[in-house]
Design a protein around this motif. Structure first.
Motif: not given
Length: 574
Positions: A1-14
């Motif tokens: 099970m992989n850990k999930t990360i929230s990132i801001n890329l080009g003004g969008f959250f993923f």
């Protein structure tokens, strides 16, 4: 099970899993190392914006996690940093020239090119899209403006609907260039070189720059004004749509609920339900018809409500694809049912049939045929009241359909006998069905010597429903017969399907059938006897009190008018 990360890329959250994040970080670091220091930050910013666009295309909802596959697909499109090397470009490809008209494998999109604009960048953007020099478009627009007066409006409309190419990605799409690392770097460096060149030539281009900057400021002001006006109009239109559709939806909902319960509860009796049931030839439960009718009308209104809400309020959240497709499927189902119901309704009244009853009327040569219309005071108190159909209760407290669809036709016959023909007509799904319903029509009349007494109504059992039941009364009259029509028949006489024109005059007078037309025998002289007729030779015929004064055999000598009246002297024609 992989850990999930929230990132801001080009003004969008993923949301991205840990392995994919590591791969994306290594990729961006490699890209940074492959770039020269000049314009590196701006290039990386544009590359990140492009990657964010690619990820947006991949994910289907906000909760989806970016995995290694999505990162690999992105790298295939953007390319590996080591695969690219910026070399000196030919003069016709991404140099300081303002325009590149060749499509190098990308998909072109239409934008306004503000970098090379005079006012709003409309024509320079269109020229990039269709691949011609903007000077020709500007000449064409000037011709429209000067000679036809439409150029200004066309330009303003295009200005409003075409977006401006602001980002590097949009500028590459405007030229039709593939959006990868190489082209992004080239485009950024092109901008830097262009700025450097302009700084070195600032003295020679100062006047041109000021003029262009002024025109752009004017253009931007005009753009802001029109945008503001359109926003206000959009808000007003959105508010109007929301108001009308919300009232319509509430009215439809209340009406459907009311009709649903009034048709399903036995102890609730509404007068219109009887008429609807009588017109429902298919015997489908009425509540099903009400529900499908509601969905067929309400679902389009609901989508207009959402449209108005989006015009009125910014950032309205979508109802979701599942809801949209579910409502669309329900609407299609409702339309299919209503079409099927309509076809069944039409088929149930597609055939017409009749039953006929014929009776002879015994008249002596000196008899006058008298025609009277009578009514039943149990159902109505006047012979002149007419209705297509209504539900009533007869003398035995039985529910029946009552109708005044009774028509009288006066017919001529070559026979010597006068006779009457009663035709009871109804519609049905087949000829036998229609004939059976026609047989169930109850209509009464009687003949007493030379007098015909006709009912002005028909009745039938309510289970027969309303199937255009009618009674047609054909009275066949031999030549020379005198009739006396009572004034009660005036509302029931018709020329339709009759081969004798209706008598001209009033009821309660004697009429004689002569040569296919009725001649009044006792009408007032001013109506019948004082006639002016013109023959083929334009001769004048004058009758006074039934006697010929002037006809085709005489001609007028003198006409004298004095206190004693009018005197006419005539002579016979030779």
């Amino acid at each position: 099970m992989n850990k999930t990360i929230s990132i801001n890329l080009g003004g969008f959250f993923f949301h991205i899993d840990e392995d994919a994040f590591s791969k994306l970080t290594r990729y961006l670091d490699a890209v940074k190392r492959s770039l020269s220091p000049e314009g590196r930050e701006e290039i990386i910013k544009d590359i990140e914006s492009r990657i964010a666009e690619l990820f947006q295309e991949k994910i289907k909802n906000e909760k989806q996690v970016i995995g290694s596959k999505e990162v690999d697909d992105m790298i295939v499109i953007m390319g590996q940093p080591e695969d690219y090397k910026i070399d000196d470009e030919p003069k016709n490809s991404f140099n300081n020239s303002n325009y590149n008209y060749s499509n190098n494998g990308g998909t072109k999109k239409l934008y306004r090119d503000k970098d090379n604009s005079i006012i709003g960048g409309v024509l320079s953007g269109v020229s990039q899209y269709i691949g011609i020099d903007p000077i020709w478009l500007r000449i064409f627009m000037a011709i429209l403006l000067v000679f036809f007066g439409t150029g200004f409006f066309i330009y303003i409309i295009l200005w409003i609907i075409i977006p401006e190419a602001k980002t590097t990605t949009q500028k590459l799409e405007m030229r039709g260039m593939p959006i990868n690392i190489t082209n992004i770097e080239k485009k950024v460096k092109e901008g830097i070189d262009d700025i450097t060149s302009k700084i070195s030539d600032i003295d020679t281009e100062k006047m041109m720059y000021n003029a262009r900057n002024s025109s752009q400021r004017v253009g931007s002001t005009i753009e802001d004004i029109f945008t503001t006006i359109l926003k206000i109009i959009g808000k007003l239109l959105g508010g109007f749509i929301v108001l009308v559709t919300s009232v319509s939806l509430i009215g439809l909902l209340i009406g459907t609920i009311f009709m649903f319960f009034s048709s399903t509860l036995d102890h609730v009796h509404m007068p219109w339900n009887e008429y609807l049931r009588a017109s429902n030839y298919t015997d489908f439960p009425m509540w099903i018809l009400y529900i499908f009718s509601f969905f067929a009308a309400a679902i389009p209104i609901f989508f207009f409500f959402i449209l108005g809400l989006k015009l009125l309020v910014n950032n309205v959240k979508s109802i979701g694809s599942y809801a949209k497709y579910s409502l669309l499927g329900l609407w299609i189902l409702s339309i299919v049912f209503l079409v099927y119901f309509g076809l069944r309704q039409a088929s149930e009244v597609s055939r017409e049939s009749k039953v006929v009853e014929k009776r002879e009327i015994i008249l002596t040569p000196n008899d006058t045929l008298k025609i009277n219309m009578k009514y039943n005071d149990f159902y109505t108190k006047s012979v002149y009241r007419k209705t297509d159909f209504k539900f009533v209760v007869d003398e035995k407290d039985k529910e029946i359909i009552y109708s005044n669809n009774v028509k009288i036709h006066l017919m001529k016959t070559d026979e010597t006998k006068t006779y009457i023909q009663i035709e009871k007509v109804a519609n049905g799904s087949s000829y036998n069905d229609a004939k059976e319903r026609a047989k169930n029509i109850v209509y009464n009349f009687d003949i007493q010597g030379n007098i015909i007494n006709l009912d002005n109504y028909l009745i039938t059992d309510r289970n027969n429903k309303f199937r255009d039941q009618e009674v047609h009364i054909y009275i066949y009259i031999p030549k020379g017969t005198v009739i006396f029509p009572n004034e009660t028949i005036s509302d029931y006489l018709t020329n339709h399907n009759s081969d004798i024109d209706m008598y001209y005059g009033r009821e309660n007078h004697y009429y004689k059938l002569i040569d296919g037309d009725f001649e009044c025998l006792d009408c007032p002289e001013e109506i019948e006897n004082n006639k002016w007729n013109s023959d083929e030779d334009n001769n004048v015929e004058i009758k006074i009190n039934g006697q010929d004064i002037i006809n085709s055999e005489t001609e007028i000598k003198t006409i004298n008018v004095d206190e004693n009246g009018i005197s006419i002297q005539t002579k016979n024609k030779k």
